[in-house]
Design a protein around this motif. Structure first.
Motif, PDB file in Angstrom:
ATOM      1  N   SER A  34      -3.166  12.759   1.915  1.00  0.00           N
ATOM      2  CA  SER A  34      -3.572  11.512   1.269  1.00  0.00           C
ATOM      3  C   SER A  34      -4.686  10.859   2.071  1.00  0.00           C
ATOM      4  CB  SER A  34      -2.392  10.548   1.176  1.00  0.00           C
ATOM      5  OG  SER A  34      -2.824   9.257   0.789  1.00  0.00           O
TER       6      SER A  34
ATOM      7  N   VAL B 173       0.851  -1.190   0.000  1.00  0.00           N
ATOM      8  CA  VAL B 173       0.000   0.000   0.000  1.00  0.00           C
ATOM      9  C   VAL B 173       0.887   1.241   0.000  1.00  0.00           C
ATOM     10  CG1 VAL B 173      -1.812   1.271   1.203  1.00  0.00           C
ATOM     11  CG2 VAL B 173      -1.790  -1.236   1.289  1.00  0.00           C
TER      12      VAL B 173
ATOM     13  N   GLU C  38      -9.647  -2.709   2.598  1.00  0.00           N
ATOM     14  CA  GLU C  38      -8.855  -3.697   1.866  1.00  0.00           C
ATOM     15  C   GLU C  38      -7.769  -4.290   2.754  1.00  0.00           C
ATOM     16  OE1 GLU C  38      -7.899  -2.785  -2.404  1.00  0.00           O
ATOM     17  OE2 GLU C  38      -8.593  -0.791  -1.793  1.00  0.00           O
TER      18      GLU C  38
ATOM     19  N   ASN D  99      -3.724  10.841  -8.170  1.00  0.00           N
ATOM     20  CA  ASN D  99      -4.867  10.580  -9.031  1.00  0.00           C
ATOM     21  C   ASN D  99      -4.866  11.517 -10.240  1.00  0.00           C
ATOM     22  OD1 ASN D  99      -5.953   8.607  -7.173  1.00  0.00           O
ATOM     23  ND2 ASN D  99      -6.515  10.340  -5.866  1.00  0.00           N
TER      24      ASN D  99
ATOM     25  N   GLU E 179       2.250  -2.144 -11.024  1.00  0.00           N
ATOM     26  CA  GLU E 179       1.487  -1.145 -10.286  1.00  0.00           C
ATOM     27  C   GLU E 179       2.367  -0.256  -9.397  1.00  0.00           C
ATOM     28  OE1 GLU E 179      -2.649  -3.001  -9.019  1.00  0.00           O
ATOM     29  OE2 GLU E 179      -1.020  -4.458  -8.716  1.00  0.00           O
TER      30      GLU E 179
ATOM     31  N   SER F 286      -4.197   9.532  -2.985  1.00  0.00           N
ATOM     32  CA  SER F 286      -4.869   8.496  -2.205  1.00  0.00           C
ATOM     33  C   SER F 286      -3.911   7.332  -1.980  1.00  0.00           C
ATOM     34  CB  SER F 286      -6.110   7.969  -2.938  1.00  0.00           C
ATOM     35  OG  SER F 286      -7.026   8.988  -3.219  1.00  0.00           O
ATOM     36  N   HIS F 287      -4.070   6.655  -0.860  1.00  0.00           N
ATOM     37  CA  HIS F 287      -3.340   5.415  -0.650  1.00  0.00           C
ATOM     38  C   HIS F 287      -4.104   4.282  -1.321  1.00  0.00           C
ATOM     39  CE1 HIS F 287      -0.373   7.081   2.053  1.00  0.00           C
ATOM     40  NE2 HIS F 287       0.144   5.879   2.214  1.00  0.00           N
ATOM     41  N   LYS F 288      -3.377   3.462  -2.088  1.00  0.00           N
ATOM     42  CA  LYS F 288      -4.002   2.351  -2.796  1.00  0.00           C
ATOM     43  C   LYS F 288      -3.174   1.083  -2.623  1.00  0.00           C
ATOM     44  CE  LYS F 288      -6.315   5.351  -6.120  1.00  0.00           C
ATOM     45  NZ  LYS F 288      -6.562   5.701  -7.544  1.00  0.00           N
ATOM     46  N   MET F 289      -3.846  -0.045  -2.830  1.00  0.00           N
ATOM     47  CA  MET F 289      -3.197  -1.350  -2.670  1.00  0.00           C
ATOM     48  C   MET F 289      -2.765  -1.893  -4.021  1.00  0.00           C
ATOM     49  SD  MET F 289      -4.690  -4.749  -0.716  1.00  0.00           S
ATOM     50  CE  MET F 289      -4.463  -4.023   0.922  1.00  0.00           C
TER      51      MET F 289
ATOM     52  N   VAL G 270      -8.389   2.939   1.942  1.00  0.00           N
ATOM     53  CA  VAL G 270      -7.853   1.603   1.719  1.00  0.00           C
ATOM     54  C   VAL G 270      -7.926   0.735   2.977  1.00  0.00           C
ATOM     55  CG1 VAL G 270      -5.402   1.912   2.346  1.00  0.00           C
ATOM     56  CG2 VAL G 270      -6.005   0.453   0.393  1.00  0.00           C
TER      57      VAL G 270
END
Length: 230
Positions: A135, A103, A143, A108, A123, A114-117, A140
């Motif tokens: 952020s 993560v 998830e 964007n 990726e 944003s924090h994303k997995m 997330v």
């Protein structure tokens, strides 16, 4: 009566909103664009779950550093396109190669963060370089919870306030590796958006890319750049 952290102390980590069993807490911008939790009193049952996970009201147990190291990536290209020697990307790559979920902060399309997995090498590029605005890591959290329930290992790299929130929420789960980035405070995204919008109007162009530390001018020069449609 539920009492969350005061505006001058709250970091907007979102732990309270995530933990609320009635989903009556939402994260919203105030007049200057900072993110704070807002409680819908018509739904609140005063269980105080939000207060218990707030790292400001009740911080996680303190930790003592055992060792300190200085390091950088041996990959010259990773160093060139990273902001701090490429250490984070090497951590991500190692984790993914061993089947972990990772993560990190992603910029964007509208330049918000944003924090994303992620779970693949492809990726990881979006996690690279510095992003000096708030952020919304709380997006997330579900998830991460799901991954830990499935006994998956997760690497999270973020700010100390976000790490504190995760420690309160997941009680130092042994499958969750947390890495803190040294922070002097975050700027609301609305400030950056106003600046980009102003320059876009000034030059009559549409901004397509933004970088706080552009690799093309060397990240150590801290050069802020905008790319525009010709």
């Amino acid at each position: 009566m539920v009492k969350l952290a005061t505006h001058d102390a709250c970091t907007g980590c979102g732990a309270c909103a995530f933990k609320c069993p009635k989903q009556c807490i939402s994260m919203k911008e105030d007049a200057i664009g900072q993110i704070y939790p807002v409680i819908d009193s018509t739904k609140c049952v005063e269980c105080h779950s939000c207060e218990k996970v707030c790292p400001i009201l009740s911080g996680p147990a303190s930790c003592q550093s055992e060792k300190a190291y200085a390091a950088w990536s041996n990959d010259e290209e990773e160093r060139r396109t990273s902001a701090s020697g490429g250490i984070a990307i090497e951590m991500y790559k190692y984790a993914v190669s061993n089947g972990w979920l990772v993560v990190g902060a992603v910029q964007n399309k509208d330049f918000s963060v944003s924090h994303k997995m992620a779970s693949t090498d492809e990726e990881l590029a979006a996690f690279k370089n510095s992003k000096y605005v708030f952020s919304d890591a709380y997006a997330v959290f579900p998830e991460i919870r799901s991954a830990l329930k499935d006994n998956r290992k997760v690497l999270f790299i973020g700010l100390p306030c976000q790490v504190a929130a995760l420690r309160k929420l997941f009680r130092d789960d042994e499958n969750l590796l947390l890495v803190e980035v040294v922070c002097h405070g975050t700027t609301p995204f609305s400030y950056l958006k106003q600046h980009i919008d102003m320059l876009s109007r000034q030059y009559g162009k549409t901004v397509t890319r933004m970088s706080f530390r552009d690799p093309y001018t060397y990240t150590y020069t801290f050069t802020f750049t905008l790319s525009i449609l010709s």
